[in-house]
Motif scaffolding. Structure first.
Motif, mmCIF file in Angstrom:
data_model
loop_
_atom_site.group_PDB
_atom_site.id
_atom_site.type_symbol
_atom_site.label_atom_id
_atom_site.label_comp_id
_atom_site.label_asym_id
_atom_site.label_seq_id
_atom_site.Cartn_x
_atom_site.Cartn_y
_atom_site.Cartn_z
ATOM 1 N N ILE A 284 43.864 -6.233 20.724
ATOM 2 C CA ILE A 284 44.183 -7.618 20.123
ATOM 3 C C ILE A 284 43.188 -8.681 20.721
ATOM 4 O O ILE A 284 42.326 -8.532 21.588
ATOM 5 N N GLU A 285 43.261 -9.857 19.979
ATOM 6 C CA GLU A 285 42.393 -11.054 20.309
ATOM 7 C C GLU A 285 43.228 -12.190 19.975
ATOM 8 O O GLU A 285 43.721 -12.265 18.808
ATOM 9 N N THR A 286 43.008 -13.308 20.994
ATOM 10 C CA THR A 286 43.717 -14.503 20.627
ATOM 11 C C THR A 286 42.544 -15.360 21.295
ATOM 12 O O THR A 286 41.499 -15.157 21.282
ATOM 13 N N SER A 287 42.923 -16.865 21.069
ATOM 14 C CA SER A 287 41.667 -17.996 21.367
ATOM 15 C C SER A 287 41.586 -17.871 22.856
ATOM 16 O O SER A 287 40.522 -18.250 23.378
ATOM 17 N N SER A 288 42.162 -17.141 23.693
ATOM 18 C CA SER A 288 42.015 -17.183 25.249
ATOM 19 C C SER A 288 41.749 -15.812 25.828
ATOM 20 O O SER A 288 41.168 -15.899 26.856
ATOM 21 N N VAL A 289 42.183 -14.734 24.903
ATOM 22 C CA VAL A 289 42.299 -13.684 25.994
ATOM 23 C C VAL A 289 41.839 -12.309 24.795
ATOM 24 O O VAL A 289 42.526 -12.603 23.699
ATOM 25 N N PRO B 62 49.859 -15.052 30.987
ATOM 26 C CA PRO B 62 51.228 -15.443 30.861
ATOM 27 C C PRO B 62 51.641 -15.124 29.234
ATOM 28 O O PRO B 62 50.780 -15.557 28.362
ATOM 29 N N ASN B 63 52.841 -14.980 29.319
ATOM 30 C CA ASN B 63 53.392 -14.637 27.841
ATOM 31 C C ASN B 63 53.298 -15.895 26.969
ATOM 32 O O ASN B 63 53.312 -15.761 25.806
ATOM 33 N N SER B 64 53.454 -17.059 27.543
ATOM 34 C CA SER B 64 53.595 -18.295 27.082
ATOM 35 C C SER B 64 52.189 -18.509 25.974
ATOM 36 O O SER B 64 52.148 -19.270 24.935
ATOM 37 N N THR B 65 51.046 -17.994 26.779
ATOM 38 C CA THR B 65 49.851 -18.175 26.129
ATOM 39 C C THR B 65 49.682 -17.410 25.012
ATOM 40 O O THR B 65 48.566 -17.542 24.015
ATOM 41 N N LEU B 66 50.208 -16.043 24.905
ATOM 42 C CA LEU B 66 50.322 -15.455 23.764
ATOM 43 C C LEU B 66 51.207 -15.607 22.667
ATOM 44 O O LEU B 66 50.808 -15.204 21.515
ATOM 45 N N TRP B 67 52.355 -16.142 23.055
ATOM 46 C CA TRP B 67 53.103 -16.301 21.938
ATOM 47 C C TRP B 67 53.010 -17.693 21.252
ATOM 48 O O TRP B 67 53.140 -17.857 19.901
ATOM 49 N N ASN B 68 52.315 -18.462 21.767
ATOM 50 C CA ASN B 68 52.119 -20.029 21.218
ATOM 51 C C ASN B 68 50.397 -19.978 20.736
ATOM 52 O O ASN B 68 50.260 -21.211 20.182
ATOM 53 N N THR B 69 50.079 -18.879 20.326
ATOM 54 C CA THR B 69 48.886 -18.764 19.573
ATOM 55 C C THR B 69 48.656 -17.665 18.461
ATOM 56 O O THR B 69 49.338 -16.768 18.835
ATOM 57 N N PRO B 70 47.840 -17.940 17.558
ATOM 58 C CA PRO B 70 47.656 -16.832 16.581
ATOM 59 C C PRO B 70 46.847 -15.512 17.289
ATOM 60 O O PRO B 70 46.211 -15.677 18.263
#
Length: 284
Positions: free
Chosen positions: A136-141, A166-174
């Protein structure tokens, strides 16, 4: 000294009689409390096992989530039993419940960030935007999922570096999931000089794609002119590959085109869909 002895004996007898009265008075309460504690502990354990087994049968419920909810049911029932036992001895349970509520509110405010991660972890485990082993890829990781917990998610990136998000950083971002769908597209772009036959070059590109066993026949490969620059033309070969073979196929296709045309393909601009797919310890 002798006149004091009857008073001592009388006080001792009075204390013993009061103690025996209290023992008789509270003996039933003590026996009832012990029975209630044993029954409550047994029922809480049975409900825990029943809830865990039921949640495990629900499609989409992760084992971590099943254990979390079943433990909540168990400990909530044990707290209720404990408060009921205290009521057997005349303790004002209303004040205890109010104190527990105030303590829960204070703990919730103190652990606001942690509770946010737990809530996000529950949503990730229920909705499953990614699973263990997916890239996967998000804006932060970016990386391959190693474990999804209630508080954080473990990943390994393309360089073999361990990451904890942290799960909150993965849930609150595409989230871009490169492994979820069975097929992926790749566009290979090269420049055709004016002195070369563009139709012949386009046919060569199609032949290269069709000659590769890992390139899918459906959707069929296609070639089109992507851009004109003076007399030169930029041609794009578009083809689809199964997701597990995407990395190896795209690299081998680049080499085949390079060898066939004896020119260096134009470097592709870094795209989000290509990140996290380099060879690493998680690429089998």
């Amino acid at each position: 000294m002798e006149p004091q002895q009857p008073d001592v004996i009388l006080a001792t007898r009075t204390a013993l009689s009061q103690a025996s009265a209290l023992a008789v008075q509270y003996s039933f309460s003590i026996v009832g409390a012990l029975v209630l504690l044993c029954a409550g502990w047994l029922i809480a354990r049975l409900l825990h096992n029943w809830a865990y087994a039921g949640l495990k049968r629900v499609h989409g419920i992760d084992e971590t989530l099943a254990r979390f909810f079943s433990n909540i049911i168990r400990y909530a029932l044990l707290v209720l039993v404990f408060v009921t036992v205290l009521g057997q001895f005349g303790v004002q349970t209303a004040s205890i419940i109010a104190a527990l509520g105030a303590a829960g509110l204070a703990i919730g405010l103190a652990l606001q960030g942690t509770l946010q991660n737990i809530a996000a972890g529950i949503m990730l485990l229920v909705l499953r935007p990614f699973r263990v082993g997916e890239s996967i890829e998000t804006s932060s990781v970016a990386g391959t999922i190693r474990e999804i917990g209630l508080f954080a998610t473990e990943l390994v990136d393309s360089d073999g570096v361990y990451r904890l998000a942290p799960n909150s950083t993965l849930w609150n971002t595409p989230v871009r999931n490169f492994s979820r769908l069975p097929t992926r597209k790749h566009d290979l772009t090269i420049s055709i000089p004016a002195d070369q036959d563009i139709d012949e070059a386009m046919q060569k590109l199609l032949d290269i794609a069709r000659g590769n066993d890992t390139v899918l026949k459906t959707p069929a490969p296609s070639v089109f002119i992507a851009e004109l620059s003076g007399d030169d033309a930029t041609v794009t070969l578009r083809y689809w590959v199964s997701t597990p073979n995407w990395w190896a196929t795209t690299r081998s296709m680049l080499k085949r085109v390079k060898d066939e045309f004896a020119v260096k393909p134009e470097p592709e601009a870094p795209r989000d869909e290509d990140r996290g797919d380099g060879p690493g310890p998680f690429d089998a």
